[in-house]
Design a protein around this motif. Structure first.
Motif, short mmCIF file in Angstrom:
data_model
loop_
_atom_site.label_atom_id
_atom_site.label_comp_id
_atom_site.label_asym_id
_atom_site.label_seq_id
_atom_site.Cartn_x
_atom_site.Cartn_y
_atom_site.Cartn_z
N MET A 1 0.90 -0.86 -0.43
CA MET A 1 0.72 0.26 0.36
C MET A 1 1.16 1.75 -0.02
O MET A 1 2.11 1.47 0.16
CB MET A 1 -1.04 0.18 1.09
N THR A 2 0.58 1.81 -0.75
CA THR A 2 1.58 3.37 -1.08
C THR A 2 1.43 4.48 0.38
O THR A 2 0.24 4.04 1.10
CB THR A 2 1.14 3.80 -2.08
N LYS A 3 2.21 5.46 1.00
CA LYS A 3 1.58 6.08 1.48
C LYS A 3 0.86 7.54 0.97
O LYS A 3 -0.39 7.64 2.02
CB LYS A 3 3.00 6.77 1.36
N LEU A 4 0.07 7.46 0.31
CA LEU A 4 -1.19 7.55 -0.24
C LEU A 4 -2.22 7.12 -0.41
O LEU A 4 -3.44 7.71 0.25
CB LEU A 4 -1.03 8.62 -2.62
N ALA A 5 -2.21 6.34 -0.39
CA ALA A 5 -3.08 5.52 0.05
C ALA A 5 -3.59 4.91 1.83
O ALA A 5 -4.39 4.71 2.47
CB ALA A 5 -3.09 3.66 -0.18
N GLN A 6 -2.11 4.93 2.21
CA GLN A 6 -2.18 5.01 3.93
C GLN A 6 -2.93 6.59 4.23
O GLN A 6 -4.25 6.76 5.48
CB GLN A 6 -1.04 4.80 4.06
N TRP A 7 -2.21 7.46 3.87
CA TRP A 7 -3.06 8.53 3.82
C TRP A 7 -4.61 8.75 3.75
O TRP A 7 -5.73 9.50 4.44
CB TRP A 7 -2.29 9.97 3.39
N LEU A 8 -4.57 8.78 2.64
CA LEU A 8 -6.08 8.58 1.96
C LEU A 8 -7.12 7.94 2.70
O LEU A 8 -8.71 8.06 3.41
CB LEU A 8 -6.65 8.26 0.76
N TRP A 9 -6.92 6.78 3.49
CA TRP A 9 -7.40 6.03 4.58
C TRP A 9 -8.01 6.60 6.31
O TRP A 9 -8.72 6.02 5.96
CB TRP A 9 -7.57 4.36 4.29
N GLY A 10 -6.97 6.73 6.56
CA GLY A 10 -6.74 7.73 7.99
C GLY A 10 -7.67 8.32 7.68
O GLY A 10 -8.74 8.75 8.82
N LEU A 11 -8.21 9.70 5.82
CA LEU A 11 -8.49 11.03 6.40
C LEU A 11 -10.20 10.55 6.46
O LEU A 11 -11.15 10.36 6.48
CB LEU A 11 -7.95 11.29 4.82
N ALA A 12 -10.34 9.28 5.01
CA ALA A 12 -11.59 8.53 5.31
C ALA A 12 -12.47 7.88 6.60
O ALA A 12 -13.18 8.14 7.09
CB ALA A 12 -11.63 7.88 3.70
N LEU A 13 -11.55 7.54 7.82
CA LEU A 13 -11.99 7.26 8.86
C LEU A 13 -12.61 8.23 9.73
O LEU A 13 -13.13 8.01 9.89
CB LEU A 13 -11.09 5.86 9.10
N LEU A 14 -11.27 9.45 9.28
CA LEU A 14 -11.46 9.99 10.74
C LEU A 14 -12.53 10.97 10.20
O LEU A 14 -13.52 11.78 11.08
CB LEU A 14 -10.53 11.26 10.46
N GLY A 15 -12.53 11.12 7.87
CA GLY A 15 -14.17 11.47 8.10
C GLY A 15 -15.44 10.69 8.13
O GLY A 15 -16.34 11.68 8.32
N SER A 16 -15.55 10.16 7.77
CA SER A 16 -16.63 8.93 8.33
C SER A 16 -17.11 9.23 9.32
O SER A 16 -18.31 9.77 9.90
CB SER A 16 -16.55 8.01 7.84
N THR A 17 -15.80 9.49 10.50
CA THR A 17 -15.96 9.28 12.24
C THR A 17 -17.29 10.39 12.54
O THR A 17 -17.81 10.29 13.41
CB THR A 17 -14.77 9.33 13.12
N TRP A 18 -15.71 11.12 12.06
CA TRP A 18 -16.65 13.10 12.10
C TRP A 18 -17.60 13.59 11.65
O TRP A 18 -18.92 14.17 12.61
CB TRP A 18 -15.32 13.82 11.57
N ALA A 19 -18.33 12.51 10.50
CA ALA A 19 -19.97 12.92 9.52
C ALA A 19 -20.44 12.10 10.77
O ALA A 19 -21.78 12.58 11.31
CB ALA A 19 -20.08 12.41 8.24
N ALA A 20 -20.13 11.25 10.62
CA ALA A 20 -21.92 10.69 11.92
C ALA A 20 -21.71 10.59 13.60
O ALA A 20 -22.44 11.02 13.88
CB ALA A 20 -21.08 8.67 11.98
N LEU A 21 -20.77 11.71 13.90
CA LEU A 21 -20.48 12.11 15.20
C LEU A 21 -21.73 13.52 15.54
O LEU A 21 -22.29 13.88 15.89
CB LEU A 21 -19.53 12.63 16.13
N THR A 22 -21.87 13.98 14.03
CA THR A 22 -22.10 15.38 14.14
C THR A 22 -23.38 15.13 13.73
O THR A 22 -23.97 15.72 13.88
CB THR A 22 -21.09 16.37 13.17
N MET A 23 -23.92 14.71 12.44
CA MET A 23 -24.96 13.99 12.07
C MET A 23 -26.00 13.12 12.91
O MET A 23 -26.77 13.06 12.33
CB MET A 23 -25.35 13.56 10.87
N GLY A 24 -25.43 12.73 13.96
CA GLY A 24 -25.97 11.83 14.56
C GLY A 24 -26.73 10.34 14.19
O GLY A 24 -27.70 9.90 14.65
#
Length: 92
Positions: A1-24
């Motif tokens: 897995m490339t470094k870009l893919a790792q960063w994108l997975w991390g951002l997707a995980l954080l973003g989805s967690t943030w969206a799930a918490l803020t949207m209830g």
């Protein structure tokens, strides 16, 4: 897995967690103080990442090591090349 893919997975995980918490979406009832901190969290993280990047670049520039031996060697090679080209008829 490339470094870009790792960063994108991390951002997707954080973003989805943030969206799930803020949207209830998880059904959690967060206190108002947590919701007030949670909404601008991406902006805080972006500013923090920018400050870290700026600090890293500044530190690397401040601790950059000069290669004096390599510079002298390069200057001698330039002088040799100029002498060779002068012998072949080129004027500087």
């Amino acid at each position: 897995m490339t470094k870009l893919a790792q960063w994108l997975w991390g951002l997707a995980l954080l973003g989805s967690t943030w969206a799930a918490l803020t949207m209830g979406a998880l059904g959690l009832e967060l206190p108002a103080s947590c919701r007030e901190v949670l909404w601008p969290l991406p902006a805080y993280l972006l500013v923090s990442a920018g400050c870290y990047a700026l600090g890293t670049v500044g530190y690397r520039v401040a601790t950059f090591h000069d290669c004096e031996d390599a510079a002298r060697e390069l200057q001698s090679q330039i002088q040799e090349a100029r002498a060779d080209l002068t012998r072949r008829g080129m004027r500087f």
